[in-house]
Scaffold this motif. Structure first.
Motif, PDB file in Angstrom:
ATOM      1  N   ASN A   1      32.384  62.287  47.382  1.00  0.00           N
ATOM      2  CA  ASN A   1      32.352  61.147  46.470  1.00  0.00           C
ATOM      3  C   ASN A   1      31.086  61.249  45.636  1.00  0.00           C
ATOM      4  O   ASN A   1      30.012  61.510  46.159  1.00  0.00           O
ATOM      5  CB  ASN A   1      32.313  59.815  47.230  1.00  0.00           C
TER       6      ASN A   1
ATOM      7  N   LYS B   1      35.312  66.767  51.555  1.00  0.00           N
ATOM      8  CA  LYS B   1      35.588  65.668  50.641  1.00  0.00           C
ATOM      9  C   LYS B   1      34.271  65.150  50.080  1.00  0.00           C
ATOM     10  O   LYS B   1      33.297  65.014  50.811  1.00  0.00           O
ATOM     11  CB  LYS B   1      36.322  64.545  51.373  1.00  0.00           C
TER      12      LYS B   1
ATOM     13  N   VAL C   1      40.372  56.651  45.310  1.00  0.00           N
ATOM     14  CA  VAL C   1      40.033  56.039  46.590  1.00  0.00           C
ATOM     15  C   VAL C   1      41.064  54.985  46.959  1.00  0.00           C
ATOM     16  O   VAL C   1      41.519  54.898  48.082  1.00  0.00           O
ATOM     17  CB  VAL C   1      38.621  55.418  46.525  1.00  0.00           C
TER      18      VAL C   1
ATOM     19  N   ARG D   1      28.071  62.004  48.302  1.00  0.00           N
ATOM     20  CA  ARG D   1      28.366  61.821  49.720  1.00  0.00           C
ATOM     21  C   ARG D   1      29.408  62.850  50.121  1.00  0.00           C
ATOM     22  O   ARG D   1      30.462  62.941  49.496  1.00  0.00           O
ATOM     23  CB  ARG D   1      28.885  60.406  49.990  1.00  0.00           C
ATOM     24  N   GLU D   2      29.096  63.643  51.138  1.00  0.00           N
ATOM     25  CA  GLU D   2      30.001  64.694  51.601  1.00  0.00           C
ATOM     26  C   GLU D   2      30.496  64.384  53.009  1.00  0.00           C
ATOM     27  O   GLU D   2      29.754  63.899  53.840  1.00  0.00           O
ATOM     28  CB  GLU D   2      29.289  66.051  51.625  1.00  0.00           C
TER      29      GLU D   2
ATOM     30  N   LYS E   1      37.099  58.246  42.527  1.00  0.00           N
ATOM     31  CA  LYS E   1      37.876  59.348  43.084  1.00  0.00           C
ATOM     32  C   LYS E   1      37.149  59.995  44.250  1.00  0.00           C
ATOM     33  O   LYS E   1      35.930  59.992  44.321  1.00  0.00           O
ATOM     34  CB  LYS E   1      38.140  60.412  42.014  1.00  0.00           C
ATOM     35  N   THR E   2      37.944  60.560  45.156  1.00  0.00           N
ATOM     36  CA  THR E   2      37.427  61.450  46.178  1.00  0.00           C
ATOM     37  C   THR E   2      37.889  62.853  45.817  1.00  0.00           C
ATOM     38  O   THR E   2      39.078  63.101  45.666  1.00  0.00           O
ATOM     39  CB  THR E   2      37.957  61.074  47.579  1.00  0.00           C
ATOM     40  N   TYR E   3      36.935  63.740  45.632  1.00  0.00           N
ATOM     41  CA  TYR E   3      37.236  65.113  45.254  1.00  0.00           C
ATOM     42  C   TYR E   3      37.336  65.953  46.521  1.00  0.00           C
ATOM     43  O   TYR E   3      36.471  65.892  47.389  1.00  0.00           O
ATOM     44  CB  TYR E   3      36.148  65.665  44.332  1.00  0.00           C
ATOM     45  N   VAL E   4      38.412  66.740  46.644  1.00  0.00           N
ATOM     46  CA  VAL E   4      38.679  67.506  47.858  1.00  0.00           C
ATOM     47  C   VAL E   4      38.604  68.991  47.549  1.00  0.00           C
ATOM     48  O   VAL E   4      39.313  69.489  46.678  1.00  0.00           O
ATOM     49  CB  VAL E   4      40.074  67.169  48.435  1.00  0.00           C
TER      50      VAL E   4
END
Length: 232
Positions: free
Chosen positions: A7, A5, A103, A128-129, A71-74
């Motif tokens: 950000n 994930k 989020v 941020r991972e 958003k949080t990218y997955v």
């Protein structure tokens, strides 16, 4: 299969005038910092992640709409040696599945009689991972005190409610290994290390890229004097 994930954020927004920058194919050239500011404001979620993952070892200046920062990218990785290079991008979803979620799941209704406009955000992109560890079968590492292995501690595996799942102690060299069982109703979320005369330490799994081969340094607890103050 591992999920990562991500950000993206802009820690320090740029205050240079976008309209005064020289247009380029990917955005505009900022003469103040002598680099291209990439225009992500009209890109798809997949294009944004494709570009930034391909430039993960470089500093990137970008222009985003505010909602793109929320958003949080997955990314779900099907191979352990995953890299988001041009070949992987060309193969697309055959190698990687991708999604983006807001989020905040709760949506606040907007008065449709108002016209709302927010200026895009410009600036250096921060990443941020966080990783999915649910395929791990154990966690472990080495406890250090004054640079040497230390064994006089208790190591507890805790769940989300703070309850102890299991307990272990390290060997004489400070090394330890503790099983993980992610199938429990309450997933393990942290390790708590404590010992007499030492400052207790908690490690949360979502804050580490790896939960194996950790080096955990402990410190002596400061001695404090308590009582009535007498003046002589």
């Amino acid at each position: 299969m591992k999920a990562k994930k991500i950000n993206y954020s802009i820690e320090e927004p740029c205050h240079e005038d976008w309209n005064q920058m020289k247009p380029e194919a990917k955005g505009r050239f900022c003469s103040s910092c002598s680099k291209t500011v990439v225009d992500f404001s009209n890109m798809s979620d997949f294009s944004i992640v494709s570009y930034l993952e391909g430039k993960k070892n470089e500093s990137v200046c970008g222009r985003f709409r505010p909602e793109q920062m929320e958003k949080t990218y997955v990314l779900t990785k099907w191979n352990h040696s995953f890299s988001f290079d041009l070949k992987a991008v060309a193969l697309g979803l055959a190698l990687t599945t991708f999604s983006a979620v807001h989020v905040n799941a709760q949506v606040t209704p907007i008065d449709t009689t108002q016209v709302i406009y927010q200026e895009p955000l410009d600036g250096m992109v921060s990443v941020r991972e966080f990783y999915d560890h649910t395929d791990e079968k154990f966690t472990g590492g080495r406890i250090l005190l004054d640079g040497k292995g230390y064994d006089l501690v208790t190591i507890q595996l805790m769940d989300v409610s703070g309850s102890v799942i299991s307990t272990t102690s390290p060997d004489k060299d400070g090394k330890f290994k503790i099983p993980l069982d992610w199938s429990k109703s309450k997933d393990p979320v942290s390790l708590v290390i404590s010992g007499q005369g030492l400052i207790s330490h908690a490690l949360y799994f979502d804050q580490k890229e790896s939960i194996k081969d950790m080096k955990i340094t402990l410190y002596n607890e400061e001695i404090m004097l308590k009582g009535n103050v007498i003046s002589r």
